[in-house]
Design a protein around this motif. Structure first.
Motif, PDB file in Angstrom:
ATOM      1  N   HIS A   1     -90.307 -21.708  41.357  1.00  0.00           N
ATOM      2  CA  HIS A   1     -89.907 -23.014  40.827  1.00  0.00           C
ATOM      3  C   HIS A   1     -90.352 -23.141  39.374  1.00  0.00           C
ATOM      4  N   SER A   2     -89.629 -23.957  38.631  1.00  0.00           N
ATOM      5  CA  SER A   2     -89.929 -24.166  37.220  1.00  0.00           C
ATOM      6  C   SER A   2     -91.344 -24.710  37.061  1.00  0.00           C
TER       7      SER A   2
ATOM      8  N   GLU B   1     -87.081 -18.271  32.753  1.00  0.00           N
ATOM      9  CA  GLU B   1     -87.706 -19.352  31.980  1.00  0.00           C
ATOM     10  C   GLU B   1     -89.187 -19.045  31.727  1.00  0.00           C
TER      11      GLU B   1
ATOM     12  N   SER C   1     -86.482 -25.594  28.914  1.00  0.00           N
ATOM     13  CA  SER C   1     -86.455 -25.925  30.337  1.00  0.00           C
ATOM     14  C   SER C   1     -85.104 -26.468  30.799  1.00  0.00           C
TER      15      SER C   1
ATOM     16  N   ALA D   1     -85.821 -19.634  37.150  1.00  0.00           N
ATOM     17  CA  ALA D   1     -87.195 -20.040  36.838  1.00  0.00           C
ATOM     18  C   ALA D   1     -88.030 -18.855  36.368  1.00  0.00           C
TER      19      ALA D   1
ATOM     20  N   ALA E   1     -82.850 -23.737  32.912  1.00  0.00           N
ATOM     21  CA  ALA E   1     -83.078 -23.573  34.344  1.00  0.00           C
ATOM     22  C   ALA E   1     -82.617 -24.807  35.124  1.00  0.00           C
ATOM     23  N   ARG E   2     -82.760 -25.991  34.530  1.00  0.00           N
ATOM     24  CA  ARG E   2     -82.290 -27.199  35.218  1.00  0.00           C
ATOM     25  C   ARG E   2     -80.774 -27.184  35.391  1.00  0.00           C
TER      26      ARG E   2
ATOM     27  N   ASP F   1     -90.833 -26.786  28.465  1.00  0.00           N
ATOM     28  CA  ASP F   1     -90.439 -28.161  28.148  1.00  0.00           C
ATOM     29  C   ASP F   1     -90.881 -28.594  26.754  1.00  0.00           C
TER      30      ASP F   1
END
Length: 420
Positions: A289-290, A148, A132, A145, A135-136, A161
């Protein structure tokens, strides 16, 4: 049960690879399989819910075909290998509309951007972050995202994560994907031909402090060495007892290599509508979004009359606990967000199929992933114990094919070479 040179526990790809290698080396080998079939998580069925056509309940492809060890074996055995990437057409949606050519070009360029950002995060001396983190590090990238979601839950069956970025980088797949006509499970099961495999025979206890003895419900096998190819999920749950107990280093590897879950949901159409899609089409959508779930679909594969969705990670575990109805509703809602109410009319009253590797006591998940900081656990778990009397093998023990049938086969071959 008798005495053999090597006893192999598990008749999946790793166990069959080990047994085949040992037989060629002139060693006597016995394979113990707790279930009633060979192939493990490569399993081709002919479910009546889908009209009796062949359907792979687990593994689907021979990934990275240009370097996959099972490809030349399949070719030598006369299997026809279908080029999945050439057979299917792809459709990507943003909301309910098709992505434009410019958006698709940016989408295709995202994979190398994502990999470059990952490499930057994995510079020497830095700790192993979760997937994760990539992507951040790309907050303004419209496709980060989505990549990911593909590389975490969809491909590796784990939330980003919880997934070691170093392990992802070491096992990221590239190249073409081939499908043995008739199913990859049927192909792998055929590799058991000529081997001494005892089905419905669970290994209850492995004594490895001295001469190896494997206790089963049907007697005890004595051997010089034991190769264990069951999943890390079964091992971590104590599905096999070990005497003496496994060393702390092995137990730590099992902790660091838990099982992810991937679930397939197939819906059979009851009408002629094909959602304005070409036959044998893959469908995905942009993740905004993630953490947003992504369920890609294979629609009308091989010109059949059903769609097949794939969901992984924590969403798959939650749906498995909630039951088939929840999984079917989730798949329909994902299709509905793209195609609208016509989905309900098309699949109303149709049959369905939901896979449940979570509930299989001989697997307890789909395949293993590494927690952050545990990328080295795959190689460590594969190290022989007690001068080779006990060796672990399987998809969890391989790099760069971790989580795949090819990786399981390679791991089994390597374990057999060490045992021999």
């Amino acid at each position: 049960m008798g005495d053999v040179d090597v006893v192999v526990i598990g008749a999946g790809a790793a166990g069959l690879g080990a047994a085949s290698t040992l037989r060629r080396a002139g060693r006597s080998v016995l394979v113990l399989e707790a279930s009633g079939r060979a192939g493990g998580r490569a399993w081709t069925a002919r479910p009546p819910e889908l009209g009796g056509v062949w359907f792979d309940m687990g593994a689907v492809w021979l990934h990275a075909a240009e370097r996959n060890p099972l490809v030349p074996i399949a070719q030598a055995l006369g299997h026809r290998l279908l080029r999945s990437d050439e057979l299917r057409q792809e459709r990507t949606f943003i909301g309910s509309r098709l992505a434009t050519d410019a958006e698709l070009e940016d989408y295709h360029a995202e994979w190398p951007r994502f990999e470059r950002a990952a490499a930057e995060l994995l510079r020497p001396g830095l700790p192993d972050p979760p997937l994760s983190a990539v992507a951040r590090s790309l907050p303004d990238d419209p496709w980060a995202a989505t990549i990911e979601a593909w590389e975490g839950p969809v491909i590796c069956a784990v939330d980003p994560d919880q997934f070691s970025l170093a392990d992802w980088q070491a096992n990221v797949l590239s190249g073409s994907n081939l499908v043995p006509e008739g199913g990859i499970g049927a192909f792998v099961a055929g590799l058991a031909d000529g081997l001494d495999v005892r089905f419905n025979t669970s290994a209850r206890r492995v004594r490895w402090g001295g001469p190896v003895a494997v206790e089963t419900d049907h007697g005890t096998v004595h051997a010089r060495s034991c190769i264990v190819t069951v999943s890390t999920g079964v091992l971590a749950a104590g599905g096999i007892a070990f005497d003496p107990a496994l060393p702390p280093t092995v137990q730590d590897c099992l902790h660091g290599l838990p099982m992810g879950l991937a679930m397939k949901v197939a819906l059979r159409a009851t009408g002629p509508d094909r959602l304005d899609l070409p036959l044998h089409c893959s469908v995905d959508h942009r993740v905004e979004h993630s953490g947003e779930p992504l369920m890609p679909f294979q629609c009308w594969p091989y010109q059949r009359d059903y769609v097949q969705g794939w969901i992984g990670g924590s969403t798959a575990w939650e749906l498995a606990r909630a039951g088939d109805g929840a999984a079917i509703d989730f798949a329909l809602s994902e299709l509905r967000r793209i195609f609208g109410g016509r989905v309900d009319r098309l699949f109303a009253g149709g049959s369905h199929l939901v896979t449940h590797w979570d509930a299989d006591p001989f697997v307890r998940g789909a395949y293993a992933y590494a927690l952050p900081g545990y990328a080295g656990a795959r190689a460590q778990l594969a190290e022989p114990l007690a001068d080779g009397r006990l060796i672990f093998a399987g998809e969890a023990c391989n790099t760069p094919f971790g989580g795949t049938v090819g990786g399981a086969w390679l791991s089994g071959v390597a374990a057999a070479e060490r045992a021999a």
